[in-house]
Design a protein around this motif. Structure first.
Motif, short mmCIF file in Angstrom:
data_model
loop_
_atom_site.label_atom_id
_atom_site.label_comp_id
_atom_site.label_asym_id
_atom_site.label_seq_id
_atom_site.Cartn_x
_atom_site.Cartn_y
_atom_site.Cartn_z
N GLN A 110 0.80 -1.22 0.00
CA GLN A 110 0.00 0.00 0.00
C GLN A 110 0.84 1.27 0.00
O GLN A 110 0.39 2.31 -0.48
N SER A 111 1.99 1.23 0.59
CA SER A 111 2.78 2.46 0.70
C SER A 111 4.24 2.17 0.36
O SER A 111 4.75 1.08 0.62
N PHE A 112 4.87 3.19 -0.22
CA PHE A 112 6.19 3.02 -0.82
C PHE A 112 7.07 4.20 -0.44
O PHE A 112 6.60 5.35 -0.42
N PHE A 113 8.32 3.91 -0.17
CA PHE A 113 9.19 4.95 0.36
C PHE A 113 10.56 4.87 -0.28
O PHE A 113 11.04 3.80 -0.66
N TRP A 114 11.20 6.03 -0.35
CA TRP A 114 12.60 6.09 -0.73
C TRP A 114 13.37 6.72 0.43
O TRP A 114 13.00 7.78 0.93
N TYR A 115 14.45 6.05 0.81
CA TYR A 115 15.35 6.54 1.84
C TYR A 115 16.72 6.77 1.22
O TYR A 115 17.14 6.06 0.32
N ARG A 116 17.42 7.76 1.76
CA ARG A 116 18.79 8.03 1.35
C ARG A 116 19.69 7.71 2.54
O ARG A 116 19.40 8.10 3.67
N GLN A 117 20.80 7.01 2.27
CA GLN A 117 21.73 6.67 3.34
C GLN A 117 23.14 7.04 2.92
O GLN A 117 23.68 6.46 1.97
N TYR A 118 23.71 8.00 3.62
CA TYR A 118 25.10 8.34 3.40
C TYR A 118 25.97 7.33 4.15
O TYR A 118 25.54 6.73 5.14
N SER A 119 27.18 7.16 3.67
CA SER A 119 28.10 6.19 4.26
C SER A 119 28.31 6.48 5.75
O SER A 119 28.62 7.62 6.13
N GLY A 120 28.11 5.48 6.58
CA GLY A 120 28.32 5.64 8.01
C GLY A 120 27.16 6.29 8.74
O GLY A 120 27.26 6.53 9.95
N THR A 180 20.62 1.00 -3.82
CA THR A 180 21.40 1.30 -5.03
C THR A 180 22.38 2.41 -4.69
O THR A 180 21.99 3.47 -4.19
N SER A 181 23.64 2.14 -4.96
CA SER A 181 24.67 3.13 -4.70
C SER A 181 24.76 4.10 -5.87
O SER A 181 24.93 3.69 -7.02
N LEU A 182 24.62 5.38 -5.59
CA LEU A 182 24.67 6.43 -6.61
C LEU A 182 25.89 7.30 -6.39
O LEU A 182 26.14 7.76 -5.26
N THR A 183 26.63 7.53 -7.46
CA THR A 183 27.75 8.47 -7.42
C THR A 183 27.50 9.54 -8.46
O THR A 183 27.28 9.22 -9.64
N VAL A 184 27.52 10.80 -8.04
CA VAL A 184 27.38 11.92 -8.95
C VAL A 184 28.77 12.51 -9.15
O VAL A 184 29.41 12.98 -8.20
N ILE A 185 29.21 12.49 -10.40
CA ILE A 185 30.58 12.89 -10.72
C ILE A 185 30.63 14.38 -11.05
O ILE A 185 29.91 14.83 -11.95
N GLN A 211 23.49 16.42 -7.97
CA GLN A 211 24.61 17.11 -7.35
C GLN A 211 25.54 16.09 -6.67
O GLN A 211 25.09 15.02 -6.25
N PRO A 212 26.81 16.42 -6.53
CA PRO A 212 27.71 15.50 -5.82
C PRO A 212 27.19 15.13 -4.43
O PRO A 212 27.44 14.01 -3.96
N SER A 213 26.46 16.04 -3.80
CA SER A 213 25.92 15.75 -2.46
C SER A 213 24.80 14.71 -2.50
O SER A 213 24.37 14.22 -1.44
N ASP A 214 24.33 14.38 -3.69
CA ASP A 214 23.33 13.31 -3.81
C ASP A 214 23.97 11.93 -3.79
O ASP A 214 23.27 10.91 -3.75
N SER A 215 25.28 11.88 -3.85
CA SER A 215 25.98 10.60 -3.82
C SER A 215 25.71 9.89 -2.50
O SER A 215 26.05 10.40 -1.43
N ALA A 216 25.07 8.74 -2.60
CA ALA A 216 24.65 8.00 -1.40
C ALA A 216 24.06 6.67 -1.87
O ALA A 216 24.00 6.40 -3.07
N THR A 217 23.64 5.88 -0.92
CA THR A 217 22.87 4.68 -1.24
C THR A 217 21.40 4.98 -1.04
O THR A 217 21.01 5.56 -0.02
N TYR A 218 20.59 4.62 -2.01
CA TYR A 218 19.16 4.89 -1.96
C TYR A 218 18.42 3.57 -1.73
O TYR A 218 18.57 2.61 -2.49
#
Lengths: 118, 111
Positions: free
Chosen positions: B31-41, B105-110, B80-87
């Motif tokens: 029923q409900s769906f979410f996206w979380y962002r996790q920076y390393s550590g 999913t690990s995202l790297t913004v170059i 943005q580079p600050s978006d680099s994280a695991t989602y």
């Protein structure tokens, strides 16, 4: 969003000692909290579901006698790692459900506790 | 079959591009769906929730849900580079139920 406070954020202990981690919901009541562990570069692994006023529900493979969970109030759950060993070193994270109803309920995380066992 | 599946990546995009992150789930009753962002550590941080089919926009983030295809995605515009994280994608079957997480999913913004 709702605030979940986790303490301590970092702990180093000697092998054989016990470590207690606290998880508090600061601005809401949480009947259910979840405990996770996460190894470097790996995904979250649910350890147990903590229910206020009742026994925790542990995931398969998690030793309930080693990872003691107490959820004595609507705002506090604790995880105690008993007789810690180096292989217990990990990042431990708690979370709590906030909101009501299927479209109001969300999961918020504490800041995590990095445990290092020497 | 896992309840929630994501491509682990890593996904690399140049700064300013659109990053597209995908997630599929197995239970049609979700029923409900979410996206979380996790920076390393750090611990995961909720960035988007979506409940109905279609798109939901919040700043540079757009969540898309297709219940027929059991698919939810996250678009990040002007990365943005600050978006680099695991989602992390998360799904909740119903109120009071466990939230199921994908592996992230690990995202790297170059720059």
């Amino acid at each position: 969003g709702a605030v979940v406070s986790q303490h301590p954020s970092w702990v180093i202990c000697k092998s054989g000692t016990s470590v207690k981690i606290e998880c508090r919901s600061l601005d809401f009541q949480a009947t259910t909290m979840f405990w996770y562990r996460q190894f470097p570069k790996q995904s979250l692994m649910l350890m147990a579901t903590s229910n206020e006023g009742s026994k925790a529900t542990y995931e398969q493979g998690v030793e309930k006698d080693k990872f003691l969970i107490n959820h004595a109030s609507l705002t506090l759950s604790t995880l105690t790692v008993t007789s810690a060993h180096p292989e217990d070193s990990s990042f431990y994270i708690c979370s709590a459900r906030a909101g009501q109803g299927v479209r109001g309920e969300k999961l918020f995380f504490g800041s995590g506790t990095q445990l290092s066992v020497l | 079959q896992k309840e929630v599946e994501q491509n682990s990546g890593p996904l690399s995009v140049p700064e300013g591009a659109i990053a597209s992150l995908n997630c599929t789930y197995s239970d049609r009753g979700s029923q409900s769906f979410f996206w979380y962002r996790q920076y390393s550590g750090k611990s995961p941080e909720l960035i988007m929730s979506i409940y109905s089919n279609g798109d939901k926009e919040d700043g540079r983030f757009t969540a898309q849900l297709n219940k027929a295809s059991q698919y939810v995605s996250l678009l990040i515009r002007d990365s943005q580079p600050s978006d680099s994280a695991t989602y992390l994608c998360a799904v909740n079957l119903n109120t009071g139920n466990q939230f199921y997480f994908g592996t992230g999913t690990s995202l790297t913004v170059i720059p």
